[in-house]
Design a protein around this motif. Sequence first.
Motif, PDB file in Angstrom:
ATOM      1  N   GLU A 179     -17.335   7.828  -2.989  1.00 34.42           N
ATOM      2  CA  GLU A 179     -18.230   6.933  -2.246  1.00 34.42           C
ATOM      3  C   GLU A 179     -18.196   5.517  -2.828  1.00 34.42           C
ATOM      4  OE1 GLU A 179     -20.772   5.737   0.691  1.00 34.42           O
ATOM      5  OE2 GLU A 179     -19.837   7.707   0.512  1.00 34.42           O
ATOM      6  N   GLU A 223       0.832  -1.207   0.000  1.00 33.42           N
ATOM      7  CA  GLU A 223       0.000   0.000   0.000  1.00 33.42           C
ATOM      8  C   GLU A 223       0.864   1.253   0.000  1.00 33.42           C
ATOM      9  OE1 GLU A 223      -2.573  -0.243   3.368  1.00 33.42           O
ATOM     10  OE2 GLU A 223      -3.679  -1.947   2.557  1.00 33.42           O
ATOM     11  N   ASP A 231     -13.761  -0.782  -1.672  1.00 28.75           N
ATOM     12  CA  ASP A 231     -12.645  -1.150  -0.797  1.00 28.75           C
ATOM     13  C   ASP A 231     -13.119  -1.795   0.498  1.00 28.75           C
ATOM     14  OD1 ASP A 231     -10.903  -0.147  -2.668  1.00 28.75           O
ATOM     15  OD2 ASP A 231     -10.656   1.786  -1.664  1.00 28.75           O
ATOM     16  N   ASN A 232     -14.158  -1.238   1.105  1.00 30.03           N
ATOM     17  CA  ASN A 232     -14.624  -1.745   2.397  1.00 30.03           C
ATOM     18  C   ASN A 232     -15.283  -3.110   2.290  1.00 30.03           C
ATOM     19  OD1 ASN A 232     -13.688   0.548   3.624  1.00 30.03           O
ATOM     20  ND2 ASN A 232     -15.685   1.522   3.784  1.00 30.03           N
ATOM     21  N   GLN A 233     -16.074  -3.322   1.241  1.00 32.73           N
ATOM     22  CA  GLN A 233     -16.835  -4.560   1.133  1.00 32.73           C
ATOM     23  C   GLN A 233     -16.218  -5.565   0.177  1.00 32.73           C
ATOM     24  OE1 GLN A 233     -20.962  -3.669   0.415  1.00 32.73           O
ATOM     25  NE2 GLN A 233     -21.051  -2.184   2.079  1.00 32.73           N
ATOM     26  N   GLY A 234     -15.201  -5.150  -0.560  1.00 32.00           N
ATOM     27  CA  GLY A 234     -14.522  -6.061  -1.486  1.00 32.00           C
ATOM     28  C   GLY A 234     -15.417  -6.535  -2.611  1.00 32.00           C
ATOM     29  N   LYS A 236     -15.759   4.122  -4.590  1.00 28.91           N
ATOM     30  CA  LYS A 236     -14.467   3.506  -4.289  1.00 28.91           C
ATOM     31  C   LYS A 236     -14.398   3.047  -2.837  1.00 28.91           C
ATOM     32  CE  LYS A 236     -10.699   4.855  -6.185  1.00 28.91           C
ATOM     33  NZ  LYS A 236      -9.521   5.590  -6.611  1.00 28.91           N
ATOM     34  N   THR A 237     -15.002   3.821  -1.923  1.00 30.38           N
ATOM     35  CA  THR A 237     -15.035   3.432  -0.512  1.00 30.38           C
ATOM     36  C   THR A 237     -15.830   2.145  -0.337  1.00 30.38           C
ATOM     37  OG1 THR A 237     -14.881   5.740   0.161  1.00 30.38           O
ATOM     38  CG2 THR A 237     -15.665   4.184   1.807  1.00 30.38           C
ATOM     39  N   ILE A 238     -16.977   2.057  -0.998  1.00 31.02           N
ATOM     40  CA  ILE A 238     -17.802   0.839  -0.920  1.00 31.02           C
ATOM     41  C   ILE A 238     -17.026  -0.345  -1.477  1.00 31.02           C
ATOM     42  CG2 ILE A 238     -19.889  -0.287  -1.792  1.00 31.02           C
ATOM     43  CD1 ILE A 238     -21.238   2.498  -1.740  1.00 31.02           C
ATOM     44  N   ALA A 256     -21.000  -2.108  -6.336  1.00 29.82           N
ATOM     45  CA  ALA A 256     -20.831  -0.888  -5.528  1.00 29.82           C
ATOM     46  C   ALA A 256     -21.664   0.254  -6.102  1.00 29.82           C
ATOM     47  CB  ALA A 256     -19.360  -0.493  -5.485  1.00 29.82           C
ATOM     48  N   TYR A 291     -24.650   2.236  -4.198  1.00 23.94           N
ATOM     49  CA  TYR A 291     -24.621   3.689  -4.106  1.00 23.94           C
ATOM     50  C   TYR A 291     -25.919   4.288  -4.661  1.00 23.94           C
ATOM     51  CZ  TYR A 291     -23.447   8.519  -5.112  1.00 23.94           C
ATOM     52  OH  TYR A 291     -23.468   9.885  -5.188  1.00 23.94           O
TER      53      TYR A 291
END
Length: 150
Positions: A107, A50, A113-116, A109-111, A122, A126
């Motif tokens: 938003e 990362e 990354d968080n939920q894979g 991208k966050t979904i 995603a 959204y």
Amino acid sequence: MSSELEGVESGEPSYFYGFNTAEIKSHHVLIFALIVAAGLLFHFRHKIAEAHDRYRTRQRARNGFYDRLNPFEQEIADGLSSSNFDLEANVNSGDQRKGLSTEAKAEIKTIMDNQGISFDEARLQYTRSQLNENNIDSNGMPKDPKLVTF
């Protein structure tokens, strides 16, 4: 030489070839340090990857790599495209729009990354959350109890 043999027989520490057998050898310390370093690298490999990705992104931004991209090309590079939501067609047609909404991109991208989950899933989550925030049912009808339709 006889004094060395006397030490062996009496149980005192013995010296052979000029070193004490109780000493820690430097190559053993080096091998141990390499094993510990390899274990630490393996344990923190995701954080190292990362950090490397963040470094590469900063370098590309500093060198103007993202300035040369069409907004849709940048979104494709960020993984915000799929067969159902094809941004390649926008790039191929020379679309001059500014691209996707900044808040929506962040938003989604966050979904992802968080939920894979994939971009399509995603984006669906959204969209459903946006409809719910605006008091709209999943079938597209407003949830307002005063609504009269003909």
